[in-house]
Write a protein that holds these residues in place. Structure first.
Motif, mmCIF file in Angstrom:
data_model
loop_
_atom_site.group_PDB
_atom_site.id
_atom_site.type_symbol
_atom_site.label_atom_id
_atom_site.label_comp_id
_atom_site.label_asym_id
_atom_site.label_seq_id
_atom_site.Cartn_x
_atom_site.Cartn_y
_atom_site.Cartn_z
ATOM 1 N N LEU A 1 40.817 -6.719 35.096
ATOM 2 C CA LEU A 1 41.642 -6.056 36.098
ATOM 3 C C LEU A 1 42.423 -7.127 36.948
ATOM 4 N N TRP A 2 43.803 -6.613 37.207
ATOM 5 C CA TRP A 2 44.772 -7.720 37.856
ATOM 6 C C TRP A 2 46.054 -6.622 38.808
ATOM 7 N N GLY A 3 46.367 -7.475 39.204
ATOM 8 C CA GLY A 3 47.539 -6.268 41.006
ATOM 9 C C GLY A 3 46.698 -5.465 41.294
ATOM 10 N N PHE B 1 39.839 -2.276 43.184
ATOM 11 C CA PHE B 1 38.299 -2.522 42.473
ATOM 12 C C PHE B 1 37.479 -3.809 43.436
ATOM 13 N N LYS B 2 38.710 -4.422 43.855
ATOM 14 C CA LYS B 2 37.654 -5.117 45.249
ATOM 15 C C LYS B 2 36.975 -4.309 46.368
ATOM 16 N N ASN B 3 38.125 -3.243 47.315
ATOM 17 C CA ASN B 3 38.020 -2.805 48.363
ATOM 18 C C ASN B 3 36.476 -2.464 47.578
ATOM 19 N N SER B 4 35.825 -2.130 46.698
ATOM 20 C CA SER B 4 35.346 -1.184 46.346
ATOM 21 C C SER B 4 33.601 -1.552 46.177
ATOM 22 N N LEU B 5 33.794 -2.569 46.830
ATOM 23 C CA LEU B 5 32.791 -4.157 46.197
ATOM 24 C C LEU B 5 31.933 -4.180 47.410
ATOM 25 N N PRO C 1 34.026 -13.791 47.593
ATOM 26 C CA PRO C 1 33.913 -14.869 46.922
ATOM 27 C C PRO C 1 34.920 -14.476 45.950
ATOM 28 N N LEU C 2 35.453 -13.226 45.552
ATOM 29 C CA LEU C 2 36.925 -12.966 44.998
ATOM 30 C C LEU C 2 37.828 -12.657 45.262
ATOM 31 N N LYS C 3 37.860 -13.054 46.768
ATOM 32 C CA LYS C 3 39.095 -12.274 47.701
ATOM 33 C C LYS C 3 40.325 -13.133 47.319
ATOM 34 N N PHE C 4 40.131 -14.566 46.662
ATOM 35 C CA PHE C 4 41.763 -15.105 46.379
ATOM 36 C C PHE C 4 41.948 -14.368 44.643
#
Length: 267
Positions: free
Chosen positions: A51-53, A59-63, A70-73
């Motif tokens: 995943l990117w972009g 996906f991050k927002n769904s976690l 830890p995946l913010k950046f």
């Protein structure tokens, strides 16, 4: 393991590299290195999803926050499917990894079927529905078992068929140079090699003699000439075991520093 928070992508249960490494009792960089060294054995969409972009952002927002933070950046992310996790267990080839995977297979990656309510059906139809479910479930389980056995045999064979022999590899030449330099200073060429051998056994919790024997068996099964099989050694094992090679090189580096032997390049 029971405290794992389920993560899904496109209705498929997945794992991040960090969670996978934590569960297998190793470091993230080892998982990444194994993937890099065996990338041809991983199929995108089957073993992992990249995943990117915007897709990564969504996906991050769904976690949950504890996983998202830890995946913010992170600019891109690889998510491992159950088959990808199984492939990593095979590459690590440790009892711990297989035990963990089997537990994950029975818990984390087990998809629960949704129960359909048929309260309005007649007793006869309800009975037929139950009979159908039993027969269908049995057939699906049999097909799933057959596919699993076939894929596992193929995946294991794919790994066993590849034996890398590279006596001229730079890391091997530099390690031998360092150990020979220490041997010249001490007047004993055998002792430094024995020391690194013993340190590897302790630090990597492995039995080098068993690893060499296993490599020789694989080589024989693949039709390698007996004269070449006899020459297989620990360094040939390490050429096929990235994690052990990294530990071995680290030990030699430490011995170089201790004995004031210069490193010609960063192994």
């Amino acid at each position: 393991m029971n405290n794992l928070i389920p993560i899904e992508f496109n209705n498929q249960r997945i794992m991040t590299t960090k969670i996978l490494a934590d569960e297998f009792g190793t470091e993230e960089k080892n998982i990444q290195m194994n993937f890099s060294n065996n990338q041809s054995r991983f199929i995108e969409g089957k073993h992992y999803v990249k995943l990117w972009g915007q897709a990564l952002k969504d996906f991050k927002n769904s976690l949950p926050n504890e996983i998202r933070k830890p995946l913010k950046f992170v600019p891109q992310l690889i998510l491992w499917t159950d088959r990808g996790v199984a492939r990593h267990a095979k590459i690590l080839e440790t009892d711990e990894a297989w035990e963990v995977y089997e537990q994950l297979e029975e818990t984390y990656f087990r998809v629960k079927q949704n129960n359909i309510e048929f309260d309005e059906l007649s007793p006869a139809l309800k009975m037929f529905k139950q009979m159908f479910q039993v027969i269908a479930q049995d057939e699906l389980e049999q097909k799933k078992l057959q596919r699993s056995v076939t894929e596992t045999k193929k995946e294991v064979q794919d790994i066993r068929d590849v034996i890398t022999l590279n006596p001229s590899a730079a890391w091997r030449m530099e390690c031998n140079r360092i150990l020979n330099a220490i041997g010249r200073e001490t007047g004993d060429y055998k002792a430094p090699k024995d020391q690194v051998y013993t340190a590897l056994k302790t630090r990597a919790s492995c039995r080098p003699n068993v690893l060499i024997s296993n490599l020789q068996k694989r080589a024989k099964a693949n039709g390698m000439a007996p004269s070449k099989i006899e020459k297989l050694n620990l360094l040939d094992v390490l050429e096929n075991e990235p994690r052990l090679k990294e530990i071995y090189v680290t030990i030699v580096k430490e011995m170089a520093v201790k004995n004031k032997v210069s490193l010609r390049w960063d192994m």
